[in-house]
Each structure stands twice: as structure tokens, then as C-alpha cells.
Design a protein around this motif. Structure first.
Motif, PDB file in Angstrom:
ATOM      1  N   GLN A 162     -45.919 -43.543  66.059  1.00 31.28           N
ATOM      2  CA  GLN A 162     -44.790 -44.560  65.820  1.00 31.28           C
ATOM      3  C   GLN A 162     -44.179 -44.818  67.332  1.00 31.28           C
ATOM      4  N   GLN A 163     -43.815 -43.407  68.000  1.00 36.36           N
ATOM      5  CA  GLN A 163     -43.103 -43.380  69.370  1.00 36.36           C
ATOM      6  C   GLN A 163     -44.226 -44.147  70.387  1.00 36.36           C
ATOM      7  N   LEU A 164     -45.422 -43.665  70.148  1.00 33.23           N
ATOM      8  CA  LEU A 164     -46.667 -44.308  70.930  1.00 33.23           C
ATOM      9  C   LEU A 164     -46.431 -45.770  70.849  1.00 33.23           C
ATOM     10  N   GLU A 165     -46.575 -46.357  69.599  1.00 33.52           N
ATOM     11  CA  GLU A 165     -46.713 -47.767  69.347  1.00 33.52           C
ATOM     12  C   GLU A 165     -45.491 -48.688  69.958  1.00 33.52           C
ATOM     13  N   GLU A 166     -44.355 -48.042  69.700  1.00 39.54           N
ATOM     14  CA  GLU A 166     -42.914 -48.724  69.962  1.00 39.54           C
ATOM     15  C   GLU A 166     -42.935 -48.685  71.643  1.00 39.54           C
ATOM     16  N   LEU A 167     -43.091 -47.327  72.404  1.00 41.29           N
ATOM     17  CA  LEU A 167     -43.242 -47.583  73.598  1.00 41.29           C
ATOM     18  C   LEU A 167     -44.409 -48.422  74.399  1.00 41.29           C
ATOM     19  N   ALA A 168     -45.492 -48.239  73.766  1.00 42.64           N
ATOM     20  CA  ALA A 168     -46.655 -49.042  74.240  1.00 42.64           C
ATOM     21  C   ALA A 168     -46.329 -50.757  74.320  1.00 42.64           C
ATOM     22  N   MET A 169     -45.605 -51.010  73.162  1.00 45.78           N
ATOM     23  CA  MET A 169     -45.180 -52.490  72.858  1.00 45.78           C
ATOM     24  C   MET A 169     -44.021 -52.759  74.022  1.00 45.78           C
ATOM     25  N   ALA A 170     -43.117 -51.987  74.061  1.00 42.87           N
ATOM     26  CA  ALA A 170     -41.930 -52.175  74.941  1.00 42.87           C
ATOM     27  C   ALA A 170     -42.644 -52.338  76.547  1.00 42.87           C
ATOM     28  N   ALA A 185     -54.453 -50.871  71.559  1.00 43.89           N
ATOM     29  CA  ALA A 185     -55.909 -50.584  71.542  1.00 43.89           C
ATOM     30  C   ALA A 185     -56.212 -49.400  72.684  1.00 43.89           C
ATOM     31  N   ASP A 186     -55.450 -49.441  73.737  1.00 40.33           N
ATOM     32  CA  ASP A 186     -55.529 -48.463  74.712  1.00 40.33           C
ATOM     33  C   ASP A 186     -55.051 -47.092  74.439  1.00 40.33           C
ATOM     34  N   LEU A 187     -54.381 -46.935  73.133  1.00 44.55           N
ATOM     35  CA  LEU A 187     -54.067 -45.620  72.985  1.00 44.55           C
ATOM     36  C   LEU A 187     -54.924 -44.879  72.226  1.00 44.55           C
ATOM     37  N   PRO A 188     -54.816 -43.472  72.167  1.00 46.02           N
ATOM     38  CA  PRO A 188     -55.714 -42.555  71.574  1.00 46.02           C
ATOM     39  C   PRO A 188     -55.754 -43.095  70.113  1.00 46.02           C
ATOM     40  N   GLN A 189     -57.125 -43.392  69.482  1.00 48.09           N
ATOM     41  CA  GLN A 189     -57.359 -44.018  68.153  1.00 48.09           C
ATOM     42  C   GLN A 189     -57.859 -42.721  67.330  1.00 48.09           C
ATOM     43  N   ASP A 190     -58.511 -41.664  67.839  1.00 47.92           N
ATOM     44  CA  ASP A 190     -59.090 -40.693  67.298  1.00 47.92           C
ATOM     45  C   ASP A 190     -58.418 -39.507  66.430  1.00 47.92           C
ATOM     46  N   GLY A 191     -56.933 -39.840  66.242  1.00 49.37           N
ATOM     47  CA  GLY A 191     -56.050 -38.958  65.517  1.00 49.37           C
ATOM     48  C   GLY A 191     -55.636 -37.704  66.016  1.00 49.37           C
ATOM     49  N   ASP A 192     -56.290 -37.298  67.297  1.00 50.48           N
ATOM     50  CA  ASP A 192     -55.946 -36.185  68.160  1.00 50.48           C
ATOM     51  C   ASP A 192     -54.579 -36.067  68.571  1.00 50.48           C
ATOM     52  N   LEU A 193     -53.717 -35.299  67.665  1.00 55.22           N
ATOM     53  CA  LEU A 193     -52.323 -34.970  68.061  1.00 55.22           C
ATOM     54  C   LEU A 193     -52.071 -34.702  69.366  1.00 55.22           C
ATOM     55  N   GLY A 194     -52.661 -33.851  70.019  1.00 48.77           N
ATOM     56  CA  GLY A 194     -52.749 -33.274  71.590  1.00 48.77           C
ATOM     57  C   GLY A 194     -53.028 -34.287  72.354  1.00 48.77           C
ATOM     58  N   ALA A 195     -53.798 -35.330  72.295  1.00 52.07           N
ATOM     59  CA  ALA A 195     -54.210 -36.501  73.115  1.00 52.07           C
ATOM     60  C   ALA A 195     -53.139 -37.450  72.840  1.00 52.07           C
ATOM     61  N   MET A 196     -52.478 -37.711  71.553  1.00 50.52           N
ATOM     62  CA  MET A 196     -51.491 -38.555  71.277  1.00 50.52           C
ATOM     63  C   MET A 196     -50.148 -37.995  72.088  1.00 50.52           C
ATOM     64  N   ALA A 197     -49.901 -36.831  71.940  1.00 50.16           N
ATOM     65  CA  ALA A 197     -48.590 -36.326  72.590  1.00 50.16           C
ATOM     66  C   ALA A 197     -48.875 -36.437  73.974  1.00 50.16           C
ATOM     67  N   ALA A 198     -49.941 -36.141  74.755  1.00 48.87           N
ATOM     68  CA  ALA A 198     -50.200 -36.289  76.241  1.00 48.87           C
ATOM     69  C   ALA A 198     -50.006 -37.688  76.559  1.00 48.87           C
ATOM     70  N   GLU A 219     -47.094 -39.271  79.051  1.00 50.90           N
ATOM     71  CA  GLU A 219     -47.218 -40.046  80.207  1.00 50.90           C
ATOM     72  C   GLU A 219     -46.712 -41.547  80.266  1.00 50.90           C
ATOM     73  N   LEU A 220     -46.589 -42.093  79.011  1.00 50.12           N
ATOM     74  CA  LEU A 220     -45.897 -43.308  79.103  1.00 50.12           C
ATOM     75  C   LEU A 220     -44.202 -42.999  79.168  1.00 50.12           C
ATOM     76  N   GLN A 221     -43.928 -42.168  78.772  1.00 47.52           N
ATOM     77  CA  GLN A 221     -42.304 -41.907  78.828  1.00 47.52           C
ATOM     78  C   GLN A 221     -42.129 -41.692  80.250  1.00 47.52           C
ATOM     79  N   LYS A 222     -42.845 -40.962  80.973  1.00 48.10           N
ATOM     80  CA  LYS A 222     -42.791 -41.047  82.474  1.00 48.10           C
ATOM     81  C   LYS A 222     -42.977 -42.113  83.139  1.00 48.10           C
ATOM     82  N   ASP A 223     -44.093 -42.995  82.761  1.00 47.07           N
ATOM     83  CA  ASP A 223     -43.996 -44.151  83.403  1.00 47.07           C
ATOM     84  C   ASP A 223     -42.762 -44.976  83.197  1.00 47.07           C
ATOM     85  N   MET A 224     -42.006 -45.153  81.849  1.00 40.43           N
ATOM     86  CA  MET A 224     -41.132 -45.733  81.433  1.00 40.43           C
ATOM     87  C   MET A 224     -39.768 -45.487  82.397  1.00 40.43           C
ATOM     88  N   SER A 225     -39.713 -44.216  82.528  1.00 37.68           N
ATOM     89  CA  SER A 225     -38.700 -43.623  83.328  1.00 37.68           C
ATOM     90  C   SER A 225     -38.869 -44.034  84.751  1.00 37.68           C
TER      91      SER A 225
END
Length: 125
Positions: free
Chosen positions: A42-50, A56-69, A73-79
Motif C-alpha cells: 500500500q505504501q509503495l502504491e501511494e508513493l508511486a502514484m504521488a 507496473a514498475d514496482l516489484p510484482q512477485d510478492g517478495d517482501l524484501g524487494a518491495m521494502a527495498a 528507494e522511493l522514499q529517498k527519491d521523494m525526500s
């Protein structure tokens, strides 16, 4: 690979957060992982939309480690984007002051507002 590293990679956790999960059963850990996965997704999708990033560029395989990474990365880019935006607004204000001009377009007023907000934060520090 040591257990803390495996857990961090699998659940996107910092090893210091592992103490919260030490006494959980495997079923409870699985539930916690699913809960964390939903939160990160949910956080990934909200941040990506913002940020205008295609979901579709987000990790889609359900790997939590990849999603968290990717989330970090997106939080740093936003900052970084926020910092550059505030710096550009401050610079616009400096130029307007040097030229003895003021904002003329609606976006200029937004830049002036941001520059004043940034000045207040810097002065408060």
C-alpha cells in the motif's frame, strides 16, 4: 546467511526490529509477514502514484524484501525531490528580491510560500 539477515531480507526489517518477532510461532510469523507485505504494498502504491511512477514498475512477485527495498528507494527519491523543490523555491525568491519583482503567476505564489516555509524551518533550527 545468518538468521537476522535472512529475516531482514525476507520481511524487509532492520535486524534491530527482530526482537519483536522472537517469540512468535511460525503461523504468527506468517501472519505478520502477510500483514507487513500488505502495508508495504500500500505504501509503495501511494508513493508511486504521488511521484508519477508507473505502478507496473514496482516489484510484482510478492517478495517482501524487494518491495521494502523499492519503498526505501522511493522514499529517498521523494525526500531528495522535496529538498530540491524547497531549494528552487528559495532561489526563485532570491531572484525576485534581487530584481525587485514579485510573483506573477499562481505557481509563483506557491514557490514564494514554499520559500517562506523553508526559511521558517531553517530559522527554527
Amino acid at each position: 546467511m545468518p538468521c537476522p539477515e535472512i529475516c531482514r531480507a525476507a520481511m524487509g526489517l532492520d535486524p534491530s526490529q527482530l526482537a519483536d518477532f522472537e517469540n512468535l510461532s511460525p503461523e504468527e510469523l506468517q501472519k505478520e509477514a502477510e500483514k507487513r507485505k500488505q502495508q508495504v504494498q500500500q505504501q509503495l502504491e501511494e508513493l508511486a502514484m504521488a511521484m508519477g511512477v508507473d505502478v507496473a514498475d514496482l516489484p510484482q512477485d510478492g517478495d517482501l524484501g524487494a518491495m521494502a527495498a523499492k519503498l526505501k528507494e522511493l522514499q529517498k527519491d521523494m525526500s531528495d525531490l522535496k529538498d530540491r523543490t524547497l531549494e528552487n523555491a528559495r532561489r526563485c525568491k532570491e531572484i525576485w528580491d534581487e530584481l525587485r519583482l514579485g510573483p506573477t503567476l499562481p505557481r509563483d505564489a506557491a514557490a514564494e510560500h514554499l520559500s517562506l516555509a523553508r526559511s521558517a524551518v531553517v530559522n527554527a533550527a
